[in-house]
Design a protein around this motif. Structure first.
Motif, PDB file in Angstrom:
ATOM      1  N   TYR A  60       0.821  -1.204   0.000  1.00  0.00           N
ATOM      2  CA  TYR A  60       0.000   0.000   0.000  1.00  0.00           C
ATOM      3  C   TYR A  60       0.853   1.251   0.000  1.00  0.00           C
ATOM      4  O   TYR A  60       1.936   1.290   0.589  1.00  0.00           O
ATOM      5  CB  TYR A  60      -0.898   0.025   1.235  1.00  0.00           C
ATOM      6  N   ALA A  61       0.320   2.288  -0.624  1.00  0.00           N
ATOM      7  CA  ALA A  61       0.905   3.615  -0.466  1.00  0.00           C
ATOM      8  C   ALA A  61       0.652   4.077   0.967  1.00  0.00           C
ATOM      9  O   ALA A  61      -0.372   3.731   1.577  1.00  0.00           O
ATOM     10  CB  ALA A  61       0.262   4.591  -1.447  1.00  0.00           C
ATOM     11  N   GLY A  66      -4.030   1.324   6.108  1.00  0.00           N
ATOM     12  CA  GLY A  66      -4.961   1.299   7.230  1.00  0.00           C
ATOM     13  C   GLY A  66      -6.377   1.687   6.856  1.00  0.00           C
ATOM     14  O   GLY A  66      -7.304   1.485   7.644  1.00  0.00           O
ATOM     15  N   ARG A  67      -6.567   2.249   5.665  1.00  0.00           N
ATOM     16  CA  ARG A  67      -7.921   2.648   5.224  1.00  0.00           C
ATOM     17  C   ARG A  67      -8.399   1.827   4.029  1.00  0.00           C
ATOM     18  O   ARG A  67      -9.591   1.562   3.903  1.00  0.00           O
ATOM     19  CB  ARG A  67      -7.941   4.128   4.841  1.00  0.00           C
ATOM     20  N   PHE A  68      -7.479   1.448   3.140  1.00  0.00           N
ATOM     21  CA  PHE A  68      -7.823   0.695   1.930  1.00  0.00           C
ATOM     22  C   PHE A  68      -7.337  -0.741   2.065  1.00  0.00           C
ATOM     23  O   PHE A  68      -6.294  -1.003   2.676  1.00  0.00           O
ATOM     24  CB  PHE A  68      -7.164   1.317   0.711  1.00  0.00           C
ATOM     25  N   THR A  69      -8.070  -1.650   1.427  1.00  0.00           N
ATOM     26  CA  THR A  69      -7.681  -3.057   1.394  1.00  0.00           C
ATOM     27  C   THR A  69      -7.832  -3.594  -0.016  1.00  0.00           C
ATOM     28  O   THR A  69      -8.918  -3.503  -0.595  1.00  0.00           O
ATOM     29  CB  THR A  69      -8.537  -3.891   2.351  1.00  0.00           C
ATOM     30  N   ILE A  70      -6.755  -4.147  -0.553  1.00  0.00           N
ATOM     31  CA  ILE A  70      -6.808  -4.788  -1.861  1.00  0.00           C
ATOM     32  C   ILE A  70      -6.947  -6.286  -1.655  1.00  0.00           C
ATOM     33  O   ILE A  70      -6.356  -6.867  -0.733  1.00  0.00           O
ATOM     34  CB  ILE A  70      -5.549  -4.450  -2.701  1.00  0.00           C
ATOM     35  N   SER A  71      -7.748  -6.908  -2.513  1.00  0.00           N
ATOM     36  CA  SER A  71      -7.927  -8.358  -2.454  1.00  0.00           C
ATOM     37  C   SER A  71      -8.224  -8.857  -3.862  1.00  0.00           C
ATOM     38  O   SER A  71      -8.491  -8.063  -4.767  1.00  0.00           O
ATOM     39  CB  SER A  71      -9.056  -8.735  -1.492  1.00  0.00           C
ATOM     40  N   ASN A  74      -9.247 -15.216  -7.585  1.00  0.00           N
ATOM     41  CA  ASN A  74      -8.772 -15.765  -8.859  1.00  0.00           C
ATOM     42  C   ASN A  74      -9.822 -16.640  -9.528  1.00  0.00           C
ATOM     43  O   ASN A  74      -9.799 -16.807 -10.750  1.00  0.00           O
ATOM     44  CB  ASN A  74      -7.475 -16.532  -8.643  1.00  0.00           C
ATOM     45  N   ALA A  75     -10.730 -17.186  -8.777  1.00  0.00           N
ATOM     46  CA  ALA A  75     -11.807 -17.990  -9.371  1.00  0.00           C
ATOM     47  C   ALA A  75     -12.789 -17.104 -10.144  1.00  0.00           C
ATOM     48  O   ALA A  75     -13.433 -17.567 -11.085  1.00  0.00           O
ATOM     49  CB  ALA A  75     -12.540 -18.763  -8.296  1.00  0.00           C
ATOM     50  N   LYS A  76     -12.886 -15.840  -9.725  1.00  0.00           N
ATOM     51  CA  LYS A  76     -13.801 -14.903 -10.387  1.00  0.00           C
ATOM     52  C   LYS A  76     -13.063 -13.913 -11.285  1.00  0.00           C
ATOM     53  O   LYS A  76     -13.690 -13.002 -11.842  1.00  0.00           O
ATOM     54  CB  LYS A  76     -14.604 -14.133  -9.342  1.00  0.00           C
ATOM     55  N   ASN A  77     -11.741 -14.055 -11.392  1.00  0.00           N
ATOM     56  CA  ASN A  77     -10.940 -13.153 -12.236  1.00  0.00           C
ATOM     57  C   ASN A  77     -11.183 -11.691 -11.872  1.00  0.00           C
ATOM     58  O   ASN A  77     -11.328 -10.830 -12.755  1.00  0.00           O
ATOM     59  CB  ASN A  77     -11.254 -13.378 -13.722  1.00  0.00           C
ATOM     60  N   THR A  78     -11.207 -11.412 -10.596  1.00  0.00           N
ATOM     61  CA  THR A  78     -11.555 -10.076 -10.137  1.00  0.00           C
ATOM     62  C   THR A  78     -10.628  -9.632  -9.020  1.00  0.00           C
ATOM     63  O   THR A  78     -10.273 -10.437  -8.140  1.00  0.00           O
ATOM     64  CB  THR A  78     -13.012 -10.032  -9.653  1.00  0.00           C
ATOM     65  N   VAL A  79     -10.264  -8.357  -9.067  1.00  0.00           N
ATOM     66  CA  VAL A  79      -9.520  -7.730  -7.975  1.00  0.00           C
ATOM     67  C   VAL A  79     -10.392  -6.612  -7.404  1.00  0.00           C
ATOM     68  O   VAL A  79     -11.147  -5.971  -8.142  1.00  0.00           O
ATOM     69  CB  VAL A  79      -8.148  -7.215  -8.455  1.00  0.00           C
ATOM     70  N   TYR A  80     -10.268  -6.412  -6.103  1.00  0.00           N
ATOM     71  CA  TYR A  80     -11.113  -5.447  -5.411  1.00  0.00           C
ATOM     72  C   TYR A  80     -10.252  -4.415  -4.684  1.00  0.00           C
ATOM     73  O   TYR A  80      -9.114  -4.668  -4.322  1.00  0.00           O
ATOM     74  CB  TYR A  80     -11.988  -6.156  -4.377  1.00  0.00           C
ATOM     75  N   LEU A  81     -10.859  -3.262  -4.442  1.00  0.00           N
ATOM     76  CA  LEU A  81     -10.251  -2.268  -3.567  1.00  0.00           C
ATOM     77  C   LEU A  81     -11.346  -1.743  -2.632  1.00  0.00           C
ATOM     78  O   LEU A  81     -12.240  -1.015  -3.070  1.00  0.00           O
ATOM     79  CB  LEU A  81      -9.631  -1.117  -4.358  1.00  0.00           C
ATOM     80  N   GLN A  82     -11.271  -2.169  -1.382  1.00  0.00           N
ATOM     81  CA  GLN A  82     -12.193  -1.670  -0.371  1.00  0.00           C
ATOM     82  C   GLN A  82     -11.614  -0.391   0.213  1.00  0.00           C
ATOM     83  O   GLN A  82     -10.483  -0.400   0.725  1.00  0.00           O
ATOM     84  CB  GLN A  82     -12.385  -2.710   0.732  1.00  0.00           C
ATOM     85  N   MET A  83     -12.378   0.695   0.119  1.00  0.00           N
ATOM     86  CA  MET A  83     -11.900   1.993   0.563  1.00  0.00           C
ATOM     87  C   MET A  83     -12.789   2.496   1.692  1.00  0.00           C
ATOM     88  O   MET A  83     -13.987   2.721   1.490  1.00  0.00           O
ATOM     89  CB  MET A  83     -11.915   2.989  -0.597  1.00  0.00           C
ATOM     90  N   ASN A  84     -12.204   2.648   2.856  1.00  0.00           N
ATOM     91  CA  ASN A  84     -12.915   3.130   4.033  1.00  0.00           C
ATOM     92  C   ASN A  84     -12.349   4.465   4.484  1.00  0.00           C
ATOM     93  O   ASN A  84     -11.241   4.849   4.103  1.00  0.00           O
ATOM     94  CB  ASN A  84     -12.805   2.114   5.163  1.00  0.00           C
ATOM     95  N   SER A  85     -13.098   5.157   5.320  1.00  0.00           N
ATOM     96  CA  SER A  85     -12.651   6.444   5.874  1.00  0.00           C
ATOM     97  C   SER A  85     -12.151   7.374   4.772  1.00  0.00           C
ATOM     98  O   SER A  85     -11.071   7.961   4.870  1.00  0.00           O
ATOM     99  CB  SER A  85     -11.550   6.218   6.917  1.00  0.00           C
TER     100      SER A  85
END
Length: 123
Positions: A60-61, A66-71, A74-85
């Motif tokens: 992370y930058a 502490g605020r963002f989470t990348i996940s 691979n079964a869904k060929n998808t990457v996520y970015l959860q952004m809080n605060s």
């Protein structure tokens, strides 16, 4: 070729949350390290977060730690970015990117890019 399509952007108040998704198609998704970058108007594109091929390690930058989470799924060929605060300074177009190389925070390392999704955080 890898095609990347981002979704999930929008307008949110400061302190709120958004979850970005990036759906990949084309070559084997699990062969690629994935990352999120962002670009504000008049500014250069900056690294936000990255995840290894297996999802076992993330980076992370400092500005989002502490605020963002990348996940990734691979079964869904998808990457996520959860952004809080979320903060007004998080306002930017967010891009996902794929790299066949070892993970790092330079845009030059990434081979494929999505079209971007706008995130606007109001104060």
């Amino acid at each position: 070729q890898v095609q990347l399509v981002e979704s999930g952007g929008g307008l949110v108040q400061a302190g709120g949350s958004l979850r970005l998704s990036c759906a990949a198609s084309g070559r084997t998704f699990s062969n690629y390290a994935m990352a999120w970058f962002r670009q504000a108007p008049g500014k250069e594109r900056k690294f936000v977060a990255a995840i290894t091929r297996s999802g076992g390690s993330t980076y992370y930058a400092d500005s989002v730690k502490g605020r963002f989470t990348i996940s990734r799924d691979n079964a869904k060929n998808t990457v996520y970015l959860q952004m809080n605060s979320l903060k007004p300074e998080d306002t930017a177009v967010y891009y996902c990117a794929a790299s066949i190389n070892l993970i790092n925070n330079s845009p030059r390392n990434y081979n494929y890019w999505g079209q971007g999704t706008q995130v606007t955080v109001s104060s």
